[in-house]
Design an enzyme around this catalytic site. Structure first.
Site, PDB file in Angstrom:
ATOM      1  N   ARG A 101      18.553  80.589 -16.869  1.00  0.00           N
ATOM      2  CA  ARG A 101      17.692  80.172 -17.969  1.00  0.00           C
ATOM      3  C   ARG A 101      17.739  78.660 -18.250  1.00  0.00           C
ATOM      4  NH1 ARG A 101      15.095  84.144 -20.544  1.00  0.00           N
ATOM      5  NH2 ARG A 101      15.953  86.243 -20.558  1.00  0.00           N
ATOM      6  N   ASP A 133       8.190  91.325 -20.834  1.00  0.00           N
ATOM      7  CA  ASP A 133       7.704  91.325 -22.213  1.00  0.00           C
ATOM      8  C   ASP A 133       6.181  91.398 -22.305  1.00  0.00           C
ATOM      9  OD1 ASP A 133      10.354  91.027 -22.736  1.00  0.00           O
ATOM     10  OD2 ASP A 133      10.191  89.151 -23.842  1.00  0.00           O
ATOM     11  N   LYS A 183       5.619  85.902 -14.633  1.00  0.00           N
ATOM     12  CA  LYS A 183       6.648  86.939 -14.680  1.00  0.00           C
ATOM     13  C   LYS A 183       7.111  87.183 -16.107  1.00  0.00           C
ATOM     14  CE  LYS A 183      10.331  86.133 -15.853  1.00  0.00           C
ATOM     15  NZ  LYS A 183      11.627  85.701 -16.382  1.00  0.00           N
ATOM     16  N   THR A 184       7.297  88.368 -16.525  1.00  0.00           N
ATOM     17  CA  THR A 184       8.110  88.778 -17.673  1.00  0.00           C
ATOM     18  C   THR A 184       7.793  90.223 -18.045  1.00  0.00           C
ATOM     19  OG1 THR A 184       8.747  88.495 -19.991  1.00  0.00           O
ATOM     20  CG2 THR A 184       6.535  87.744 -19.450  1.00  0.00           C
ATOM     21  N   TYR A 212      17.833  96.427 -20.521  1.00  0.00           N
ATOM     22  CA  TYR A 212      18.326  96.106 -19.182  1.00  0.00           C
ATOM     23  C   TYR A 212      18.059  97.255 -18.195  1.00  0.00           C
ATOM     24  CZ  TYR A 212      20.287  92.368 -21.893  1.00  0.00           C
ATOM     25  OH  TYR A 212      20.391  91.283 -22.733  1.00  0.00           O
ATOM     26  N   ASP A 228       6.462  82.198 -19.918  1.00  0.00           N
ATOM     27  CA  ASP A 228       5.662  81.127 -20.529  1.00  0.00           C
ATOM     28  C   ASP A 228       6.406  79.789 -20.534  1.00  0.00           C
ATOM     29  OD1 ASP A 228       7.342  82.494 -22.326  1.00  0.00           O
ATOM     30  OD2 ASP A 228       6.286  81.723 -24.055  1.00  0.00           O
ATOM     31  N   ASP A 229       7.692  79.817 -20.859  1.00  0.00           N
ATOM     32  CA  ASP A 229       8.442  78.556 -20.898  1.00  0.00           C
ATOM     33  C   ASP A 229       8.601  77.958 -19.504  1.00  0.00           C
ATOM     34  OD1 ASP A 229       8.998  77.944 -23.548  1.00  0.00           O
ATOM     35  OD2 ASP A 229      10.515  79.512 -23.655  1.00  0.00           O
ATOM     36  N   ARG A 244      11.372  90.096 -26.535  1.00  0.00           N
ATOM     37  CA  ARG A 244      11.977  89.101 -27.408  1.00  0.00           C
ATOM     38  C   ARG A 244      11.112  88.794 -28.634  1.00  0.00           C
ATOM     39  NH1 ARG A 244      15.384  84.835 -26.040  1.00  0.00           N
ATOM     40  NH2 ARG A 244      15.145  85.344 -23.861  1.00  0.00           N
ATOM     41  N   GLU A 262      12.219  94.940 -30.216  1.00  0.00           N
ATOM     42  CA  GLU A 262      13.413  94.088 -30.300  1.00  0.00           C
ATOM     43  C   GLU A 262      13.238  92.901 -31.248  1.00  0.00           C
ATOM     44  OE1 GLU A 262      15.906  92.609 -26.601  1.00  0.00           O
ATOM     45  OE2 GLU A 262      14.113  91.411 -26.807  1.00  0.00           O
ATOM     46  N   LYS A 299      17.676 118.592 -33.831  1.00  0.00           N
ATOM     47  CA  LYS A 299      18.656 118.190 -34.848  1.00  0.00           C
ATOM     48  C   LYS A 299      18.878 116.684 -34.963  1.00  0.00           C
ATOM     49  CE  LYS A 299      22.711 118.921 -31.928  1.00  0.00           C
ATOM     50  NZ  LYS A 299      23.970 119.577 -31.722  1.00  0.00           N
ATOM     51  N   GLY A 316      14.661  86.077 -17.433  1.00  0.00           N
ATOM     52  CA  GLY A 316      15.101  87.465 -17.326  1.00  0.00           C
ATOM     53  C   GLY A 316      14.500  88.161 -16.110  1.00  0.00           C
ATOM     54  N   ARG A 326      14.692  96.336 -16.436  1.00  0.00           N
ATOM     55  CA  ARG A 326      14.339  95.004 -15.925  1.00  0.00           C
ATOM     56  C   ARG A 326      14.547  94.843 -14.424  1.00  0.00           C
ATOM     57  NH1 ARG A 326      16.500  90.099 -19.426  1.00  0.00           N
ATOM     58  NH2 ARG A 326      18.322  90.495 -18.143  1.00  0.00           N
TER      59      ARG A 326
HETATM   60  P1  FBP Z   1      11.955  86.599 -19.951  1.00  0.00           P
HETATM   61  O1  FBP Z   1      11.108  86.170 -21.106  1.00  0.00           O
HETATM   62  O2  FBP Z   1      12.738  85.508 -19.374  1.00  0.00           O
HETATM   63  O3  FBP Z   1      11.148  87.335 -18.946  1.00  0.00           O
HETATM   64  O4  FBP Z   1      13.036  87.649 -20.455  1.00  0.00           O
HETATM   65  C1  FBP Z   1      12.702  88.647 -21.325  1.00  0.00           C
HETATM   66  C2  FBP Z   1      13.881  89.430 -21.837  1.00  0.00           C
HETATM   67  O5  FBP Z   1      14.124  90.562 -21.029  1.00  0.00           O
HETATM   68  C3  FBP Z   1      13.634  89.831 -23.281  1.00  0.00           C
HETATM   69  O6  FBP Z   1      12.943  91.041 -23.344  1.00  0.00           O
HETATM   70  C4  FBP Z   1      15.023  89.853 -23.843  1.00  0.00           C
HETATM   71  O7  FBP Z   1      15.033  89.535 -25.214  1.00  0.00           O
HETATM   72  C5  FBP Z   1      15.733  88.778 -23.092  1.00  0.00           C
HETATM   73  O8  FBP Z   1      15.076  88.665 -21.849  1.00  0.00           O
HETATM   74  C6  FBP Z   1      17.190  89.056 -22.882  1.00  0.00           C
HETATM   75  O9  FBP Z   1      17.778  87.928 -22.338  1.00  0.00           O
HETATM   76  P2  FBP Z   1      19.105  87.926 -21.496  1.00  0.00           P
HETATM   77  O10 FBP Z   1      18.760  88.376 -20.121  1.00  0.00           O
HETATM   78  O11 FBP Z   1      19.502  86.493 -21.495  1.00  0.00           O
HETATM   79  O12 FBP Z   1      20.074  88.833 -22.157  1.00  0.00           O
END
Ligand code: FBP
Length: 551
Positions: free
Chosen positions: A145, A205, A202-203, A425, A175-176, A252, A311, A242, A81, A428
């Site tokens: 991905r 998250d 990077k992430t 989004y 991490d992956d 994730r 999420e 209101k 992502g 990001r």
């Molecule tokens: P990464 O772990 O690859 O950095 O991505 C995180 C993320 O933004 C999560 O927060 C989210 O659940 C997921 O990617 C959404 O994935 P996609 O971009 O495939 O819709």
């Protein structure tokens, strides 16, 4: 293409480097230190990662230079992502390479790891990189991905490296992806390939961190963007008085984003998945707690508020976790039958026939829209895509029912007008904050230094990040040192563990100490937009989580 005025000004921003990396390349000295290993899986890791386990930590200091100045060919990929600052990692890497030797070349493999497997790339030139400095997104080369994990994929990457005379590959990922980078480094050594592999954390998250990696890049900008939006919604809520806003936030698995934005904005409620799991809170328990807070605020004539929802929540609520895991097993087990189903009703019947009784009654009782979302395509790991499950709607529906019952019993006298949002989004690909712009540029430059120091199987690492950038410590951590053994698809595999929110840590405890007051008393904080120009305290502040962790 037209360029915004802000973007033009951001091109001129010179990201800050740690002092140790900012002088002549000849003045950078690599120092090695082997800390005692305290890894419970050490013997297994040693046997799997024969060539890369047990390497020393490296830190860069000033002194007689030890970096190789020869011309290098380096490949880079962006993986997973988007996270703000990815372009600056590439810019830092590019500048480091060219500063050391103008004949060095940087190839950007396109569309993520697939680009390396399929040998599709563009050359990163000075002209190209200048159009992307300090900008958000990953559009310079794109991302993807695809996982590089099979022997055939590693062999294809080795072929690509050979065809392009690459000295090194830099993997910018989570991490992956860094797990895959570690295994790729091991594979190359095993096959006597001299190609080095370096990772960058990077992430958005924020779950790629540990005792060595203080934070992943992109988190700061993403949480500042979400906090701005949450603050705006809070101000709107406090003006109109209101609506109850239910805001699902990306992340994730881990709830770092929810926790950090809560610390920045003080919502009425913020759920933390890790606490939900630790306390074994049921969906009904969560609904009851939120409903009680809504009723309490209604007594003060405050029929409005903000609830933050991570999420990944559904995968941490015990009964939902069980249901999702059963569905995750049923779909591949009944693959052919599932593929033949015509529409949701047939799929649902098939799933229902195979669920345990507990999961069956839950599946029958959740709103049909959510049930549909639980059956959507899995990601490349076979997991449900939590960003596509409307947890906020699930909770709202249940809360509406609960409040109606409370009203009938005379326990609630307010008016409930809920609105749902999902922020993910939006953050990001935002233009990186100064913190992320500096951090990313430094990570990239530091990745060059690791390559020039002849290292492989390392992750670019900067520490002391709450201090001014000049004082950041630069170096590298062997990826193997960050791994443990986990069972994946029935096999024992070395993986980098996701860092979840520590409910005994200072950030969570700080939030937990304040939340009772925030629940009933309007305590909103409005952080406003990310500031790129102006006083240090609003332009360069790192995330609150990081500051609390450092205290
Ligand atoms: P990464 O772990 O690859 O950095 O991505 C995180 C993320 O933004 C999560 O927060 C989210 O659940 C997921 O990617 C959404 O994935 P996609 O971009 O495939 O819709």
């Amino acid at each position: 293409m037209e360029t915004s005025q802000l973007q033009k000004l951001r091109y001129e921003y010179n990201p800050k480097l740690p002092e140790v990396l900012s002088g002549p390349v000849d003045g950078i000295k690599a120092e090695f230190n082997t800390p005692p290993y305290s890894n419970a899986d050490e013997s297994e890791l040693r046997s799997i990662l024969k060539f890369t386990f047990g390497k020393p930590i490296v830190s860069f200091g000033k002194g007689d230079g030890t970096l190789e100045r020869k011309a290098l060919n380096v490949g880079v990929i962006l993986s997973g992502g988007q996270a703000p600052g990815g372009h600056n990692v590439i810019a830092g890497l590019f500048d480091g390479l060219k500063k050391s030797n103008p004949s060095s070349r940087l190839l950007g493999f396109t569309g993520g790891p697939a680009g390396l497997i399929n040998n599709t790339f563009i050359e990163i030139t000075a002209k190209l990189i200048d159009e992307y400095r300090n900008t958000g997104g990953f559009d310079i080369i794109g991302s993807g991905r695809t996982k590089i994990e099979t022997p055939e994929q590693f062999a294809a990457c080795m072929e690509t490296a050979k065809n392009n005379n690459l000295n090194a590959v830099v993997v910018i990922g989570g991490d992956d992806s860094n797990t895959n980078a570690a295994v790729m480094a091991e594979y190359f050594l095993e096959k006597n390939s001299p190609v080095q592999v370096i990772g960058c954390p990077k992430t958005i998250d924020g779950d790629l961190k540990n005792e060595y990696i203080e934070i992943s890049f992109g988190f700061d900008t993403a949480v500042k963007t979400y906090s701005e939006l949450i603050g705006n919604i809070m101000r709107d809520a406090n003006s109109a008085k209101k609506y109850w806003h239910f805001i699902k936030l990306m992340g994730r698995a881990a709830s770092h984003i929810a926790l950090e934005t809560a610390l920045q904005t003080h919502p009425n409620i913020c759920l933390i998945s890790e606490e939900v799991e630790a306390e074994q809170m049921s969906l009904n328990g969560i609904v009851n707690e939120i409903s009680a807070a809504i009723a309490k605020r209604a007594e003060n004539h405050e029929d409005f508020g903000v609830v933050l929802i991570p999420e990944g929540l559904v995968e941490f609520v015990p009964e939902m976790k069980m249901l999702i895991s059963e569905i995750n097993d049923i779909i591949p087990a009944c693959k052919d039958e599932f593929a033949l189903c015509e529409g949701f009703v047939q799929q649902k019947n098939l799933i229902e026939r195979n669920l345990s009784s507990g999961s069956l009654s839950l599946f029958k009782n959740i709103p049909v829209e959510i049930a549909k979302q639980l059956l959507l395509d899995r990601d490349s790991h076979g997991n449900v895509q939590v960003s596509r499950i409307e947890t906020e709607k699930l909770l709202v529906g249940m809360i509406e029912n609960k409040l109606a019952r409370m009203k009938a019993e005379g326990a609630y006298k307010g008016k409930f007008l809920p609105l749902g949002h999902f922020f993910g989004y939006e953050g990001r690909a935002a233009a990186p904050s100064n913190f992320d712009a500096d951090y990313c540029y430094s990570l990239g430059f530091n990745a060059f230094a690791l390559i020039a120091a002849g290292l492989t199987g390392y992750i670019s690492c900067l520490r002391n990040l709450t201090a001014p950038a000049a004082q950041w410590k630069a170096g590298g951590i062997p990826l193997a040192m960050m791994m443990n053994i986990e069972k994946r698809h029935g096999c024992q595999k070395p993986v980098i563990k996701k860092a979840l929110v520590d409910i005994n840590g200072k950030p969570f405890k700080t939030f937990a100490a304040a939340r009772a007051e925030w629940a009933t008393k309007t305590s909103f904080v409005y952080p406003g937009a990310i500031q790129y120009f102006g006083p240090d305290e609003i332009c360069n502040a790192p995330p609150i989580t990081l500051r609390l962790e450092h205290e």
